[in-house]
Design an enzyme around this catalytic site. Structure first.
Site, short mmCIF file in Angstrom:
data_model
loop_
_atom_site.label_atom_id
_atom_site.label_comp_id
_atom_site.label_asym_id
_atom_site.label_seq_id
_atom_site.Cartn_x
_atom_site.Cartn_y
_atom_site.Cartn_z
N ARG A 79 0.97 -1.05 0.21
CA ARG A 79 -0.34 -0.29 0.04
C ARG A 79 0.82 1.36 -0.35
NH1 ARG A 79 -5.25 1.53 4.54
NH2 ARG A 79 -3.39 1.61 5.68
N ASP B 256 -3.73 2.53 14.73
CA ASP B 256 -2.87 3.76 13.44
C ASP B 256 -3.54 4.62 12.93
OD1 ASP B 256 -5.58 3.20 12.04
OD2 ASP B 256 -4.78 1.61 10.37
#
Length: 558
Positions: free
Chosen positions: A171, A458
């Protein structure tokens, strides 16, 4: 190499991992030129598309958006599908995710999952060392040279079975982010293009020839099919330059924005020759919903713990994504189980693991083809659930889901944010402040994946905390438990007191204390100036990455 500047920083020297791979292996003249070429061709379009995002969000916030994309006329009367499933991607029932750190990579390759998404985005703090060494570690992983001895712990990290490692996906960072350690013609590199280009240049042929996979990616935070087309054009260009057939790349798109949810079909269409599926990026999606309706008091969400996947607008999002994906023949991936094991409390651990089981059962019964976990210990739980309810590799070909057949999802369902049982509490405010400060402090110290209260936080989860606090203060909402009005002054006072406490309790060094002060200062400034940033990571990047003074001539690195 005219017009290109690269900052070496502390990246000189030999590898501490014994593989012989160093930043110089990654930052070759040819690889940097490849990245710069894509930047020159596509960065202006990226900037133009970013400038259009606010208008698109305003359209959604007005209630005038619907699923009839302007691109739909291109496929009127045509029963088109996404790309065939890429080699190795047939069965994605359990995917593990995490930053491209060497220990994380080895643990992921040994976890027994189907696929591993190595993340340069929400779970990585984009220090120059993290970015480039992340590329080094993936380069070594693909060549099965990632084993190492941890000098601190003395522990050996070794891939157990090189023939059965999970398929690797990467990603890159989102379109809004920059990589300021490289400039092209005086402008910072697009972080998206930088991450993609270096990984693709060094590893595409190796993946195809040795692993018999392809270069596979997860694409974050897109808001329209126009942004998907930009990625598709870059893919085609990159494949042409390296003499790789078009359509070899596969991309799974995270639907993490409310505006993107209205354009799911258009996103699949634009990437159809490279499309591997869509993913429910639940935490960013909640954040995007709060951000979209920031100024509307009718859309104030309760404590984040009450915004579950079963509430109306989240359930609508899930079922719409599954319906669109399966109609177009691609994977519909579920979301993250953020829990991590609670080693010293068996009873609490079992309760946490039961939440994981319930969440995964909800996903597979809804029709998802796979799910995410953040910790290897959760892989077995996810496998047990998906193996029970989905014995075949995926559910793409199912005409009817066996367990759940939701009614048709309307465009209005996506913005029906009423949660009858939801509450805004004083503890919810304190929890948001605690999580936000802990995460920002860690991010500024170079860690983007932070265990807090036995959940792996996160950037996406921190964004939910930040945006909720801002919206509550903006509208002066009252807490349901103590009837306190949440004001800017109250929130700023909470941030100051919590930061002071955390500096004493969790900050071990002067650098950590300074980072906590910077995190609190940024947050208070945002609140008092009423200047909500689109993304937390943009202003924090200004703090994290000062313009380097140790600029090195590019040719000294290649």
């Amino acid at each position: 190499m005219e017009g290109i500047e690269l900052f070496a920083g502390s990246l000189e020297g030999t590898s501490p991992y014994g593989s012989g791979t160093t930043p110089k292996t990654i930052l070759t003249k040819e690889a940097v030129a490849f990245a710069a070429g894509l930047q020159r061709k596509y960065n202006r379009r990226r900037e133009e598309l970013l400038a259009k995002r606010p208008a698109r969000r305003d359209l959604v916030a007005s209630g005038k958006a619907d699923f009839s994309s302007e691109i739909a006329k291109e496929w009127e009367g045509v029963d088109w599908k996404g790309a065939d499933i890429g080699p190795g991607l047939e069965d994605r029932r359990v995917e593990i995710t995490g930053p491209p750190e060497r220990k994380m990579i080895v643990n992921a390759l040994n976890s027994g999952v189907c696929t591993y998404m190595s993340d340069f985005e929400d779970s990585m703090s984009p220090t120059w060392n993290n970015v480039i060494w992340g590329q080094v570690h993936l380069y070594d992983a693909i060549r099965l040279k990632v084993d190492f001895n941890d000098e601190t712990s003395g522990k050996e990290y070794k891939v157990k079975d090189s023939e059965k490692i999970p398929v690797i996906l990467v990603r890159p960072r989102g379109w809004h982010m920059e990589e300021r350690h490289m400039t092209v013609d005086g402008k910072p590199m697009s972080a998206s293009i930088f991450d993609f280009a270096l990984y693709f240049y060094h590893n595409a042929h190796k993946l195809i020839n040795d692993r018999h996979w392809g270069p596979y990616f997860y694409l974050p935070k897109m808001e329209s099919h126009h942004e998907a087309k930009l990625w598709n054009d870059i893919f085609n260009d990159a494949q042409d330059q390296l003499n790789i057939p078009r359509g070899t790349i596969r991309a799974t798109v995270l639907i993490e924005t409310l505006s993107g949810a209205y354009d799911m079909e258009g996103i699949i269409y634009q990437l159809r020759d490279h499309m591997a599926g869509l993913n429910c990026g639940r935490w960013d999606y909640i954040f995007s919903t709060v951000k979209t309706f920031m100024n509307d008091p009718k859309h104030v969400l309760p404590d984040r713990a009450d915004v579950t996947m079963t509430v109306g607008f989240m359930s609508a999002y899930v079922h719409k994504l599954i319906e669109v994906c399966h109609r177009r023949g691609v994977h519909a991936m579920g979301g993250m189980a953020a829990q991590i094991p609670i080693k010293n409390d068996p009873e609490a651990n079992e309760l946490a693991m039961q939440k994981v089981r319930s969440d995964k059962e909800r996903e597979v019964k809804a029709g998802h083809d796979g799910t995410w976990v953040a910790h290897p210990a959760l892989a077995k739980i996810a496998f047990d659930v998906f193996n029970k309810y989905m014995p075949q590799p995926n559910q793409i070909g199912n005409d009817r889901r066996q367990y759940a057949t939701p009614s048709s999802v309307s465009s209005d369902d996506l913005i029906n944010t009423k949660i009858p049982d939801g509450r805004i509490t004083e503890q919810g405010l304190k929890t948001n402040v605690y999580i936000g400060l802990c995460y920002m402090q860690a991010w500024l110290c170079g860690s983007g994946c932070v265990p807090i209260n036995y959940l792996m936080e996160d950037a996406a989860t921190a964004e939910v905390s930040r945006s909720q606090v801002y919206q509550w203060a903006l509208h002066g909402v009252k807490t349901d438990d103590s009837n306190i009005t949440i004001t800017t002054d109250l929130v700023c006072g909470t941030i100051k007191s919590e930061a002071s406490r955390l500096k004493q309790e969790i900050c071990k060094s002067d650098a950590q204390k300074d980072a906590m002060d910077k995190a609190a200062g940024y947050w208070i400034n945002e609140l008092t100036n009423k200047s909500f940033n689109d993304f937390l990571t943009t202003p924090l990047y200004d703090v994290l990455v000062k313009t380097p003074t140790d600029k090195t001539d590019l040719l000294s690195l290649v």
